[in-house]
Design an enzyme around this catalytic site. Structure first.
Site, short mmCIF file in Angstrom:
data_model
loop_
_atom_site.label_atom_id
_atom_site.label_comp_id
_atom_site.label_asym_id
_atom_site.label_seq_id
_atom_site.Cartn_x
_atom_site.Cartn_y
_atom_site.Cartn_z
N SER A 163 0.87 -1.19 0.00
CA SER A 163 0.00 0.00 0.00
C SER A 163 0.90 1.23 0.00
O SER A 163 2.05 1.16 0.45
CB SER A 163 -0.85 0.01 1.27
N TYR A 220 -0.65 -1.12 10.41
CA TYR A 220 -0.99 -1.34 8.99
C TYR A 220 0.15 -0.83 8.09
O TYR A 220 0.69 -1.57 7.28
CB TYR A 220 -2.30 -0.63 8.63
N1 LIG Z 1 -8.81 -0.94 -0.69
C1 LIG Z 1 -7.81 -0.09 -0.50
O1 LIG Z 1 -8.00 1.14 -0.43
C2 LIG Z 1 -6.38 -0.63 -0.40
C3 LIG Z 1 -5.35 0.29 -0.54
C4 LIG Z 1 -4.04 -0.15 -0.47
C5 LIG Z 1 -3.77 -1.48 -0.29
N2 LIG Z 1 -4.78 -2.37 -0.14
C6 LIG Z 1 -4.43 -3.79 0.07
O2 LIG Z 1 -4.99 -4.56 -0.97
C7 LIG Z 1 -5.24 -5.88 -0.51
C8 LIG Z 1 -6.65 -6.28 -0.86
O3 LIG Z 1 -7.54 -5.40 -0.20
P1 LIG Z 1 -9.01 -5.08 -0.73
O4 LIG Z 1 -9.18 -3.64 -0.60
O5 LIG Z 1 -9.25 -5.74 -2.03
O6 LIG Z 1 -9.86 -5.78 0.44
P2 LIG Z 1 -11.27 -6.54 0.44
O7 LIG Z 1 -12.16 -6.04 -0.64
O8 LIG Z 1 -11.75 -6.45 1.85
O9 LIG Z 1 -10.90 -8.06 0.11
C9 LIG Z 1 -10.08 -8.80 1.00
C10 LIG Z 1 -9.90 -10.23 0.49
O10 LIG Z 1 -8.98 -10.89 1.36
C11 LIG Z 1 -9.58 -12.08 1.90
N3 LIG Z 1 -9.06 -12.26 3.25
C12 LIG Z 1 -9.13 -11.41 4.30
N4 LIG Z 1 -8.58 -11.95 5.40
C13 LIG Z 1 -8.13 -13.19 5.02
C14 LIG Z 1 -7.51 -14.25 5.73
N5 LIG Z 1 -7.24 -14.20 7.04
N6 LIG Z 1 -7.19 -15.38 5.04
C15 LIG Z 1 -7.47 -15.48 3.72
N7 LIG Z 1 -8.07 -14.52 3.01
C16 LIG Z 1 -8.42 -13.39 3.67
C17 LIG Z 1 -11.10 -11.82 1.82
O11 LIG Z 1 -11.90 -13.00 1.73
P3 LIG Z 1 -12.45 -13.81 3.04
O12 LIG Z 1 -13.04 -12.79 3.97
O13 LIG Z 1 -13.43 -14.80 2.50
O14 LIG Z 1 -11.26 -14.49 3.61
C18 LIG Z 1 -11.19 -11.05 0.51
O15 LIG Z 1 -11.16 -11.94 -0.58
C19 LIG Z 1 -4.95 -5.87 0.99
O16 LIG Z 1 -3.68 -6.42 1.23
C20 LIG Z 1 -4.98 -4.39 1.36
O17 LIG Z 1 -4.16 -4.10 2.48
C21 LIG Z 1 -6.10 -1.97 -0.20
#
Ligand SMILES: NC(=O)c1ccc[n+]([C@@H]2O[C@H](COP(=O)([O-])OP(=O)(O)OC[C@H]3O[C@@H](n4cnc5c(N)ncnc54)[C@H](OP(=O)(O)O)[C@@H]3O)[C@@H](O)[C@H]2O)c1
Length: 257
Positions: free
Chosen positions: A138, A148
């Site tokens: 991130s 984080y």
């Molecule tokens: N959205 C943003 O603004 C943003 C910005 C920068 C970086 N990121 C990074 O991008 C990545 C994806 O985030 P996102 O925004 O796409 O989040 P999201 O929409 O909440 O999706 C999270 C995914 O991770 C899975 N997950 C969560 N905890 C898990 C665990 N303990 N074991 C296995 N799977 C798990 C969830 O499925 P289940 O709940 O079924 O396990 C889901 O498929 C993360 O690493 C986040 O830190 C996000």
């Protein structure tokens, strides 16, 4: 036909990777906790793109889940060509407002799982002389932002260091640093997003397209989108005290919502 394993494939950025890689003709191994959602996703991607989509339910906050995914990555008979370490989450609250258990779970998913899965994949890929790993960090890695940001800073340092160590082996490692992306992330964490300006939001599909272009170009660090490239340039020259004041508030609304 190549195979990609995506952690956190069922929502947000992981789902965007799954859509794009399936459309490009890659077989997939889909990893998340919710088995029903994984099966529905696999069926949909198979029906739409004619690819094979394997379902691997695993909780990456537990040793057993990490081992399940690592074993699949190390399976020499069914090689994985591309690993996307994407699973992650946010915790609402500042330091000492988040429970120690939640802080440690974050380190397990963001750091330990990423280390163990990258290593399982990279070893097998090095033997074959080819393969790729994308670790999703991130832009929070570059600013003071609690556990984080610290965990994502680890992902950046680890990935870029490992990429250097594996140079010349045919194994390519890249860390992806998104800005704010509209996904389930903020809602799951119970974070308010009202104070995040509209221009800061990125589209997950465009983000993934830019990331895969950067991977093909051999970059070890990808910050998609000119807005965030400019912001990160600014971050480098901004005093850390000032930076901490701004970044600790953005997207981390506290109190009842
Ligand atoms: N959205 C943003 O603004 C943003 C910005 C920068 C970086 N990121 C990074 O991008 C990545 C994806 O985030 P996102 O925004 O796409 O989040 P999201 O929409 O909440 O999706 C999270 C995914 O991770 C899975 N997950 C969560 N905890 C898990 C665990 N303990 N074991 C296995 N799977 C798990 C969830 O499925 P289940 O709940 O079924 O396990 C889901 O498929 C993360 O690493 C986040 O830190 C996000």
């Amino acid at each position: 036909m190549t195979t990609a394993l995506i952690t956190g494939s069922t929502a947000g950025i992981g789902a965007a990777f799954a859509r794009r890689l399936a459309a490009d003709g890659h077989d997939l191994v889909l990893v998340a906790r919710d088995a029903k959602r994984l099966r529905e996703q696999a069926t949909e991607l198979h029906d739409r793109h004619g690819i094979e989509a394997e379902v691997l339910p695993a909780d990456l906050s537990e040793d057993k889940g990490i081992e399940t995914a690592a074993d699949r990555l190390g399976d020499r008979k069914n090689p994985v060509d591309l690993l996307i370490n994407n699973a992650g989450f946010g915790n609402k609250g500042r330091y000492l407002e988040v429970s120690m258990a939640d802080e440690l779970t974050m380190l397990k998913v963001h750091c330990e799982a990423v280390l163990r899965l990258t290593s399982a994949a990279a070893e097998a890929m090095r033997e074959r002389g080819r393969g790729g790993v994308v670790n999703v960090a991130s832009v929070a890695a570059f600013v003071p932002r609690g556990t984080y940001g610290a965990s994502k800073a680890w992902v950046v340092q680890f990935t870029q260091g490992a990429a250097r160590d594996l140079a010349g082996t045919g194994v390519r490692l890249m860390v992806l640093c998104p800005g704010f992306v509209r996904t389930e992330f903020h809602q799951r964490a119970g974070m308010g997003t009202d104070n995040i300006p509209g221009w800061m939001w990125l589209d997950a599909d465009k983000l993934v397209a830019a990331a895969l272009t950067d991977l093909a170009r051999g970059k070890s660090l990808s910050i998609p989108d000119p807005r965030y490239k400019a912001l990160m340039g600014l971050v480098k020259v901004t005093p850390r005290g000032l930076l901490g004041g701004v970044t600790s508030r953005t997207g981390r609304k506290y109190g009842p919502q």
